[in-house]
Motif scaffolding. Sequence first.
Motif, short mmCIF file in Angstrom:
data_model
loop_
_atom_site.label_atom_id
_atom_site.label_comp_id
_atom_site.label_asym_id
_atom_site.label_seq_id
_atom_site.Cartn_x
_atom_site.Cartn_y
_atom_site.Cartn_z
N ALA A 28 41.24 44.15 43.69
CA ALA A 28 41.78 43.01 42.93
C ALA A 28 40.69 42.00 42.62
O ALA A 28 40.69 41.40 41.53
CB ALA A 28 42.92 42.36 43.72
N ASP A 29 39.75 41.81 43.54
CA ASP A 29 38.63 40.88 43.31
C ASP A 29 37.72 41.41 42.20
O ASP A 29 37.26 40.65 41.35
CB ASP A 29 37.83 40.66 44.59
N ALA A 30 37.44 42.71 42.22
CA ALA A 30 36.59 43.31 41.19
C ALA A 30 37.22 43.15 39.81
O ALA A 30 36.54 42.78 38.85
CB ALA A 30 36.34 44.78 41.50
N TRP A 31 38.50 43.41 39.71
CA TRP A 31 39.19 43.26 38.42
C TRP A 31 39.24 41.80 37.99
O TRP A 31 39.12 41.48 36.80
CB TRP A 31 40.59 43.87 38.47
N LEU A 32 39.39 40.88 38.93
CA LEU A 32 39.38 39.45 38.60
C LEU A 32 38.03 39.04 38.04
O LEU A 32 37.96 38.33 37.01
CB LEU A 32 39.73 38.62 39.83
N VAL A 33 36.95 39.48 38.66
CA VAL A 33 35.61 39.18 38.15
C VAL A 33 35.44 39.78 36.76
O VAL A 33 34.96 39.12 35.83
CB VAL A 33 34.52 39.67 39.12
#
Length: 96
Positions: free
Chosen positions: A53-58
């Motif tokens: 989820a963090d990777a997609w947010l970035v």
Amino acid sequence: MSLSAAQRARTATEFASNLAASGLSRDELRERTGLLPARFDSALSMAPGTDPADAWLVRDTLEAAVAEAGAALTPFTVLTEEARTAIDGSGITDRR
């Protein structure tokens, strides 16, 4: 979403290219994501164990920032729209 070392490296390179195109500093990008520093650094570098989820947010924040800057986006070759569709229902949301 489990990525190989090569996929993580390619994504980190794409993140770096798009960060440069956005004109934002790392801190400005981190602020836009709202992630804590350690989680942001893990996602930006695509370290093993990064929360997807963090990777997609970035990714989504970078895409919006590059568009806002009127710059050319370096295409994402791993975190593609097709990949997003394939993981639909996993809690990964489009945050652009």
